[in-house]
Write an enzyme that holds these catalytic residues in place. Structure first.
Site, PDB file in Angstrom:
ATOM      1  N   LYS A  10       3.659   2.373  -7.248  1.00  0.00           N
ATOM      2  CA  LYS A  10       2.896   1.280  -6.543  1.00  0.00           C
ATOM      3  C   LYS A  10       2.138   1.689  -5.305  1.00  0.00           C
ATOM      4  CE  LYS A  10       5.539  -2.304  -9.094  1.00  0.00           C
ATOM      5  NZ  LYS A  10       6.382  -3.449  -9.085  1.00  0.00           N
ATOM      6  N   TYR A  50       0.312  -8.333 -15.062  1.00  0.00           N
ATOM      7  CA  TYR A  50       1.422  -9.155 -14.695  1.00  0.00           C
ATOM      8  C   TYR A  50       1.200 -10.607 -15.137  1.00  0.00           C
ATOM      9  CZ  TYR A  50       3.298  -5.576 -11.651  1.00  0.00           C
ATOM     10  OH  TYR A  50       3.938  -4.476 -11.232  1.00  0.00           O
ATOM     11  N   ARG A  86      13.649   3.633 -17.104  1.00  0.00           N
ATOM     12  CA  ARG A  86      14.222   2.374 -16.470  1.00  0.00           C
ATOM     13  C   ARG A  86      15.506   2.769 -15.915  1.00  0.00           C
ATOM     14  NH1 ARG A  86      10.958  -2.091 -15.990  1.00  0.00           N
ATOM     15  NH2 ARG A  86      12.775  -3.328 -15.888  1.00  0.00           N
ATOM     16  N   THR A  92      14.905  -4.535 -10.637  1.00  0.00           N
ATOM     17  CA  THR A  92      13.867  -4.862  -9.882  1.00  0.00           C
ATOM     18  C   THR A  92      13.796  -5.030  -8.593  1.00  0.00           C
ATOM     19  OG1 THR A  92      13.307  -5.943 -12.088  1.00  0.00           O
ATOM     20  CG2 THR A  92      12.096  -6.812 -10.000  1.00  0.00           C
ATOM     21  N   ARG A 103      14.262   2.964  -6.827  1.00  0.00           N
ATOM     22  CA  ARG A 103      14.391   1.491  -6.022  1.00  0.00           C
ATOM     23  C   ARG A 103      15.341   1.729  -5.164  1.00  0.00           C
ATOM     24  NH1 ARG A 103      12.486  -2.221 -11.275  1.00  0.00           N
ATOM     25  NH2 ARG A 103      10.199  -2.044 -10.747  1.00  0.00           N
ATOM     26  N   ASN A 113       8.525  -2.715  -4.224  1.00  0.00           N
ATOM     27  CA  ASN A 113       9.723  -2.101  -4.811  1.00  0.00           C
ATOM     28  C   ASN A 113       9.247  -0.666  -5.416  1.00  0.00           C
ATOM     29  OD1 ASN A 113       8.293  -3.012  -7.090  1.00  0.00           O
ATOM     30  ND2 ASN A 113      10.068  -4.094  -8.243  1.00  0.00           N
TER      31      ASN A 113
HETATM   32  P1  IDP Z   1      10.215  -5.133 -13.363  1.00  0.00           P
HETATM   33  O1  IDP Z   1       8.860  -4.320 -12.574  1.00  0.00           O
HETATM   34  O2  IDP Z   1      11.288  -4.547 -12.961  1.00  0.00           O
HETATM   35  O3  IDP Z   1       9.643  -4.854 -14.790  1.00  0.00           O
HETATM   36  P2  IDP Z   1       9.426  -8.004 -13.531  1.00  0.00           P
HETATM   37  O4  IDP Z   1      10.212  -9.204 -13.710  1.00  0.00           O
HETATM   38  O5  IDP Z   1       8.412  -7.637 -14.816  1.00  0.00           O
HETATM   39  O6  IDP Z   1      10.282  -6.720 -13.299  1.00  0.00           O
HETATM   40  O7  IDP Z   1       8.691  -8.075 -12.251  1.00  0.00           O
HETATM   41  C1  IDP Z   1       7.169  -7.415 -12.117  1.00  0.00           C
HETATM   42  C2  IDP Z   1       7.082  -6.936 -10.529  1.00  0.00           C
HETATM   43  O8  IDP Z   1       6.839  -8.566  -9.934  1.00  0.00           O
HETATM   44  C3  IDP Z   1       8.211  -6.631  -9.714  1.00  0.00           C
HETATM   45  O9  IDP Z   1       8.462  -5.357  -9.948  1.00  0.00           O
HETATM   46  C4  IDP Z   1       8.099  -6.928  -8.377  1.00  0.00           C
HETATM   47  O10 IDP Z   1       7.009  -6.184  -7.816  1.00  0.00           O
HETATM   48  C5  IDP Z   1       7.494  -8.342  -8.470  1.00  0.00           C
HETATM   49  N1  IDP Z   1       8.234  -9.527  -8.552  1.00  0.00           N
HETATM   50  C6  IDP Z   1       9.268  -9.710  -9.281  1.00  0.00           C
HETATM   51  N2  IDP Z   1      10.205 -10.886  -8.990  1.00  0.00           N
HETATM   52  C7  IDP Z   1       9.580 -11.073  -7.674  1.00  0.00           C
HETATM   53  C8  IDP Z   1      10.288 -11.988  -6.678  1.00  0.00           C
HETATM   54  O11 IDP Z   1      10.857 -12.661  -6.731  1.00  0.00           O
HETATM   55  N3  IDP Z   1       9.475 -11.878  -5.268  1.00  0.00           N
HETATM   56  C9  IDP Z   1       8.375 -11.174  -5.507  1.00  0.00           C
HETATM   57  N4  IDP Z   1       8.134 -10.210  -6.381  1.00  0.00           N
HETATM   58  C10 IDP Z   1       8.574 -10.215  -7.253  1.00  0.00           C
END
Ligand code: IDP
Length: 141
Positions: A10, A50, A86, A92, A103, A113
């Site tokens: 990212k 997203y 993964r 996450t 991460r 992240n």
């Molecule tokens: P992942 O990236 O581990 O697959 P997802 O739930 O698909 O997880 O979320 C996508 C992205 O959205 C995360 O990697 C992060 O950048 C962002 N994200 C997820 N949850 C939060 C949050 O609670 N606050 C801010 N950003 C979030």
């Protein structure tokens, strides 16, 4: 079984100069980068990628973050590529990601992240198509 996963460093990871370090971790794990592009995501691609999070309060901030600079997007190939990738990137939320994961080692907040990876074989195919179109479908590049 050999399969492909979509991985994206990212904008925070690219800005901080982590491309080499992160690609090296995938290579050491036996996941071979077979295609990569340094590119800026269009807002449209970001919103499609997203879309499962569009009801979340952080959605607009997420779109702004992911389009804030170039990402390093790649296809990696190897055994159980999705599950192995993964495991390499970790959970996450970097606060909960163990040291030793990408991460866990380089992230400090869920807002930024560092890296994305497909969470299933089906999503890997969809993401490769979304980011690379026909180019991503080629066997070897
Ligand atoms: P992942 O990236 O581990 O697959 P997802 O739930 O698909 O997880 O979320 C996508 C992205 O959205 C995360 O990697 C992060 O950048 C962002 N994200 C997820 N949850 C939060 C949050 O609670 N606050 C801010 N950003 C979030």
């Amino acid at each position: 079984m050999n399969e492909r996963a979509f991985v994206m460093i990212k904008p925070d990871g690219v800005r901080r100069g982590l491309i080499g370090e992160i690609v090296s971790r995938f290579e050491k794990k036996g996941l071979k980068p077979v295609y990569a592009e340094l590119k800026e995501l269009s807002e449209e691609t970001a919103r499609t990628h997203y879309q499962h999070l569009k009801e979340q309060l952080f959605f607009e901030d997420l779109i702004q973050y992911i389009t804030s600079g170039p990402v390093f997007a790649m296809i990696v190939e190897g055994r159980s590529a999705v599950a192995n990738a993964r495991a390499l990137i970790g959970p996450t939320n970097p606060v909960k990601a163990p040291p030793g994961t990408i991460r866990g080692d380089y992230g400090s907040d869920i807002d930024e992240n560092v890296i994305h990876c497909s969470d299933s074989f089906d999503h890997a195919g969809m993401e490769i198509q979304l980011f690379f179109g026909k180019t991503g479908m080629l066997q070897k590049l």
